[in-house]
Design a protein around this motif. Structure first.
Motif, PDB file in Angstrom:
ATOM      1  N   LEU A   1       0.821  -1.165  -0.001  1.00 12.75           N
ATOM      2  CA  LEU A   1       0.025   0.038   0.021  1.00 12.75           C
ATOM      3  C   LEU A   1       1.021   1.264   0.072  1.00 12.75           C
ATOM      4  O   LEU A   1       0.253   2.332   0.233  1.00 12.75           O
ATOM      5  CB  LEU A   1      -0.741   0.087   1.109  1.00 12.75           C
ATOM      6  CG  LEU A   1      -2.028  -0.926   1.111  1.00 12.75           C
ATOM      7  CD1 LEU A   1      -2.933  -0.827   2.551  1.00 12.75           C
ATOM      8  CD2 LEU A   1      -3.265  -0.196   0.037  1.00 12.75           C
ATOM      9  N   GLY A   2       2.117   1.149  -0.112  1.00 12.75           N
ATOM     10  CA  GLY A   2       3.015   2.179   0.041  1.00 12.75           C
ATOM     11  C   GLY A   2       3.185   2.715   1.544  1.00 12.75           C
ATOM     12  O   GLY A   2       3.826   3.945   1.689  1.00 12.75           O
ATOM     13  N   ILE A   3       2.883   2.166   2.581  1.00 11.64           N
ATOM     14  CA  ILE A   3       3.069   2.635   3.922  1.00 11.64           C
ATOM     15  C   ILE A   3       4.291   2.328   4.353  1.00 11.64           C
ATOM     16  O   ILE A   3       4.917   1.106   4.251  1.00 11.64           O
ATOM     17  CB  ILE A   3       1.825   1.883   4.955  1.00 11.64           C
ATOM     18  CG1 ILE A   3       0.579   2.252   4.404  1.00 11.64           C
ATOM     19  CG2 ILE A   3       2.233   2.313   6.387  1.00 11.64           C
ATOM     20  CD1 ILE A   3      -0.637   1.496   5.052  1.00 11.64           C
ATOM     21  N   PRO A   4       5.268   3.078   4.892  1.00  9.79           N
ATOM     22  CA  PRO A   4       6.509   2.629   5.274  1.00  9.79           C
ATOM     23  C   PRO A   4       6.666   1.914   6.474  1.00  9.79           C
ATOM     24  O   PRO A   4       5.641   1.832   7.404  1.00  9.79           O
ATOM     25  CB  PRO A   4       7.189   4.255   5.690  1.00  9.79           C
ATOM     26  CG  PRO A   4       5.780   5.064   6.065  1.00  9.79           C
ATOM     27  CD  PRO A   4       4.760   4.568   5.019  1.00  9.79           C
ATOM     28  N   VAL A   5       7.678   1.413   6.638  1.00  2.00           N
ATOM     29  CA  VAL A   5       7.832   0.163   7.523  1.00  2.00           C
ATOM     30  C   VAL A   5       9.191   0.345   8.098  1.00  2.00           C
ATOM     31  O   VAL A   5      10.290   0.562   7.726  1.00  2.00           O
ATOM     32  CB  VAL A   5       7.988  -1.348   6.958  1.00  2.00           C
ATOM     33  CG1 VAL A   5       8.418  -2.378   7.770  1.00  2.00           C
ATOM     34  CG2 VAL A   5       6.535  -1.559   6.429  1.00  2.00           C
ATOM     35  N   ILE A   6       9.023   0.246   9.436  1.00  2.00           N
ATOM     36  CA  ILE A   6      10.440   0.142  10.489  1.00  2.00           C
ATOM     37  C   ILE A   6      10.898  -1.262  10.773  1.00  2.00           C
ATOM     38  O   ILE A   6       9.779  -1.962  11.636  1.00  2.00           O
ATOM     39  CB  ILE A   6      10.575   1.114  11.491  1.00  2.00           C
ATOM     40  CG1 ILE A   6      10.388   2.615  10.883  1.00  2.00           C
ATOM     41  CG2 ILE A   6      11.827   0.920  12.420  1.00  2.00           C
ATOM     42  CD1 ILE A   6      10.225   3.693  12.000  1.00  2.00           C
ATOM     43  N   ALA A   7      11.707  -2.065  10.581  1.00  3.81           N
ATOM     44  CA  ALA A   7      11.840  -3.270  10.958  1.00  3.81           C
ATOM     45  C   ALA A   7      13.418  -3.699  11.100  1.00  3.81           C
ATOM     46  O   ALA A   7      14.224  -2.671  10.844  1.00  3.81           O
ATOM     47  CB  ALA A   7      11.301  -4.497   9.874  1.00  3.81           C
ATOM     48  N   THR A   8      13.517  -4.499  12.056  1.00  4.65           N
ATOM     49  CA  THR A   8      14.961  -5.085  12.108  1.00  4.65           C
ATOM     50  C   THR A   8      15.415  -6.034  10.919  1.00  4.65           C
ATOM     51  O   THR A   8      14.497  -6.513  10.155  1.00  4.65           O
ATOM     52  CB  THR A   8      15.224  -6.170  13.421  1.00  4.65           C
ATOM     53  OG1 THR A   8      13.857  -6.934  13.258  1.00  4.65           O
ATOM     54  CG2 THR A   8      14.816  -5.067  14.473  1.00  4.65           C
ATOM     55  N   ARG A   9      16.850  -6.386  10.594  1.00  6.18           N
ATOM     56  CA  ARG A   9      17.051  -7.081   9.642  1.00  6.18           C
ATOM     57  C   ARG A   9      16.558  -8.574  10.106  1.00  6.18           C
ATOM     58  O   ARG A   9      16.233  -9.481   8.935  1.00  6.18           O
ATOM     59  CB  ARG A   9      18.846  -7.491   9.755  1.00  6.18           C
ATOM     60  CG  ARG A   9      19.421  -6.073   9.337  1.00  6.18           C
ATOM     61  CD  ARG A   9      20.984  -6.320   9.372  1.00  6.18           C
ATOM     62  NE  ARG A   9      21.257  -6.550  10.585  1.00  6.18           N
ATOM     63  CZ  ARG A   9      21.993  -8.013  11.031  1.00  6.18           C
ATOM     64  NH1 ARG A   9      21.986  -8.596  10.262  1.00  6.18           N
ATOM     65  NH2 ARG A   9      22.421  -8.029  12.145  1.00  6.18           N
ATOM     66  N   GLN A  10      16.261  -8.972  11.212  1.00  4.62           N
ATOM     67  CA  GLN A  10      15.734 -10.360  11.421  1.00  4.62           C
ATOM     68  C   GLN A  10      14.340 -10.522  10.666  1.00  4.62           C
ATOM     69  O   GLN A  10      13.833 -11.623  10.824  1.00  4.62           O
ATOM     70  CB  GLN A  10      15.885 -10.762  12.722  1.00  4.62           C
ATOM     71  CG  GLN A  10      16.879 -10.714  13.565  1.00  4.62           C
ATOM     72  CD  GLN A  10      17.691  -9.363  13.934  1.00  4.62           C
ATOM     73  OE1 GLN A  10      17.290  -8.318  13.409  1.00  4.62           O
ATOM     74  NE2 GLN A  10      18.484  -9.432  15.142  1.00  4.62           N
ATOM     75  N   CYS A  11      13.622  -9.367  10.504  1.00  6.57           N
ATOM     76  CA  CYS A  11      12.262  -9.493   9.627  1.00  6.57           C
ATOM     77  C   CYS A  11      12.513 -10.056   8.336  1.00  6.57           C
ATOM     78  O   CYS A  11      11.540 -10.362   7.705  1.00  6.57           O
ATOM     79  CB  CYS A  11      11.616  -8.285   9.713  1.00  6.57           C
ATOM     80  SG  CYS A  11      10.904  -7.896  11.307  1.00  6.57           S
ATOM     81  N   GLY A  12      13.662 -10.149   7.804  1.00  2.78           N
ATOM     82  CA  GLY A  12      14.020 -10.802   6.435  1.00  2.78           C
ATOM     83  C   GLY A  12      13.829  -9.974   5.005  1.00  2.78           C
ATOM     84  O   GLY A  12      13.663 -10.590   4.265  1.00  2.78           O
TER      85      GLY A  12
END
Length: 567
Positions: free
Chosen positions: A528-539
């Motif tokens: 949907l074009g919504i930004p995401v903040i995630a760790t490297r562990q999320c792959g």
């Protein structure tokens, strides 16, 4: 000798052996864990594939299938001091009902097709090792002819035929036997104590063995069609097939298998998804592909999983039992001519332990981190935060951890869409593209921050809570809370409106997870074009719309949220 006379003679010998053995007390030994102090006193490595003539391929594959069964029967057994090891007592009756197939057998001077043919490769190795380690040979019979490149040529062989021609030996001290197949070799070891190793004297150095020097003919290539055995076997050349052993459907693996599978291959899937209306097991394959299912185990798993849905540790324990049952069901239906496997990671330790992967090459469809790595990460984090009890709620049995690790080391390729998991296997990882879901319709733009959860330590719930309190923002929560009813009490928490998507009104999705196998909700947001903040562990890897942060740092997470929300 005619076929009838030969059969009559064999039956007479078998009955005689039964009568003689009825007076003896010969035990069958159960597998156990080899003590850590045990050392290999002698080792044998012999090739599994020795013929290049296409006509020999069927019997070669049959031989390897038979070796899988007999090696499993003798692997990791202990023979106590004074007890006699009997090949046939340990292996049991070599019939079709136990999975034995037609393989190469030396009989009456010729290599002929026979049920359980080829298992003399194991008896040869055991006899050779018994000689090397000074065990007392109680019974041994040599082959009537030489097989090129085998131990027969050196006179160290031991033929067996159910049940009247046996191999038996014993020792004055306990000893252990290991026997397993790699992709190309059969490996057999006799193990004992370091004291035994220090006093070991090889009998081969002082005793010569001599074979009769007559080379055996092969029924497949001798050209004599009038032999009474020749017409009893299918001589059509075959090549090895591939089997795909899967569980619940991942769209990435479904696309991979759909492109790779051939009409002669096998797809082992849990259930007929269309018939039982279970979409999570719906795998796409060519209509003419041979399909194998495990219907009863899958229905039982579905029923028990619903009962244990709220009991996390108990459900994970049950999952190992389900995986084992599924793996065994598939293994029992694999054809002997399957030379290559593509296996779901969850099935791997059980297939490895049972010897199903032996004599085959295989790839692994990775669903998560290796268990040993996963548990090391959880143990390290729990040592830092002992109050986060769910970090230590369950650990896999030691043998499962060991078996999976060994199998992953032996695998040809590691196939995964998970960028972090792929980074752990730089020399053999195949990185697939994540499947991007269709963006849901009628989503209203907004500025809320969503944590897709669930609310549990290893998904980053503590860091998200602390960041929300620091920033004074409200959170949109979508999944269950496992950290206690009061975990979010100090945070302004909102749940999605009934009947609306969890992304409605969301402007940022945050998932600072320690562990994440399938970042499906993050992919929904990105679609949907919504930004995401995630760790490297999320792959997710490096991609537009994703801000990568390190796990465990609230300050880093706060700065990342500020940076994204201020743009």
């Amino acid at each position: 000798m005619s076929n009838l006379k030969y059969r009559i003679a064999v039956q007479a010998f078998r009955w005689r052996r039964r009568l003689l053995d009825s007076r003896l007390k010969i035990a069958r030994f159960e597998p156990l864990d080899i003590p850590k102090g045990a050392v290999a006193l002698a080792e044998s490595r012999t090739p599994l594939w020795s013929e290049t003539d296409p006509a020999e391929q069927r019997l070669q594959m049959g031989k390897v299938q038979n070796l899988r069964i007999v090696c499993r029967a003798v692997h990791n057994i202990c023979v106590p001091a004074g007890e006699t090891f009997s090949f046939w007592k340990q292996v049991g009756y070599p019939g079709r009902g136990r999975g034995f197939v037609s393989g190469r057998q030396l009989q009456e001077g010729c290599i002929v097709p026979a049920i359980a043919g080829g298992i003399c490769q194991l008896s040869n190795a055991l006899h050779d090792l018994a000689l090397q380690t000074g065990l007392e040979i109680v019974e041994r019979h040599g082959h009537s002819r030489q097989v090129p490149n085998s131990s027969v040529a050196a006179g160290r062989d031991a033929t067996v035929a159910w049940n009247y021609i046996d191999l038996r030996f014993k020792a004055k001290a306990d000893f252990y036997i290991q026997a397993f197949l790699t992709a190309d070799e059969m490996v057999v070891r006799i193990l004992g104590t370091k004291k035994q190793e220090a006093t070991l004297v090889s009998l081969l150095e002082r005793k010569a063995f001599r074979a009769n020097g007559v080379i055996a003919n092969s029924c497949e290539t001798c050209g004599q069609d009038d032999c009474y055995r020749h017409g009893a076997h299918d001589h059509t050349p075959i090549s090895g097939k591939t089997a795909y052993l899967v569980d619940q459907r991942w769209p990435e693996y479904n696309a991979y298998i759909r492109d790779a599978i051939q009409p002669e291959d096998t797809l082992c899937a849990p259930i007929d998804a269309e018939r039982f209306r279970m979409a999570r097991y719906s795998w796409s394959a060519h209509a003419d592909v041979h399909q194998v299912t495990a219907t009863l185990p899958t229905l039982r798993r579905s029923w028990i999983s619903r009962k244990l849905a709220s009991q996390g540790p108990e459900l994970r324990k049950a999952a190992f039992r389900f995986d084992e049952e599924l793996a065994r069901c598939y293994a029992g239906q694999l054809m002997f001519d399957v030379r290559r496997l593509c296996v779901y990671q969850s099935l791997l330790p059980f297939l490895w332990r049972d010897g199903v992967l032996g004599g085959r090459t295989f790839d692994v469809l990775m669903q998560r981190l290796p268990i040993f790595a996963l548990q090391e990460i959880l143990d390290e984090e729990f040592a830092k935060h002992p109050e986060r009890r769910l970090l230590a709620d369950y650990r896999a049995p030691d043998w499962v951890v060991k078996a999976e690790r060994e199998a992953l080391e032996a695998a040809d390729r590691i196939i995964t869409p998970h960028a972090y998991i792929a980074s752990l296997f730089p020399d053999k990882a195949v990185l697939l593209n994540w499947h991007m879901p269709n963006a849901p319709a009628n989503i209203q733009a907004g500025n809320r921050v969503a944590f897709p959860g669930p609310s549990i330590a290893r998904k980053g719930a503590y860091e998200v809570r602390d960041a929300a309190l620091r920033l004074g923002i409200s959170l949109s929560l979508t999944a269950a809370n496992h950290e206690g009813d009061d975990f979010w009490d100090e945070v302004d928490v909102r749940r999605p409106d009934s009947g609306k998507s969890w992304l409605d009104g969301v402007g940022l999705v945050v998932q600072p997870a320690l562990l994440e196998d399938q970042p499906r909700k993050l992919l929904e947001a990105l679609a949907l074009g919504i930004p995401v903040i995630a760790t490297r562990q999320c792959g997710l890897g490096e991609r537009d719309g994703v801000t990568v942060v390190d796990y465990g740092g609230t300050e880093v997470l706060v700065n990342a949220i500020r940076a994204v929300t201020s743009t």
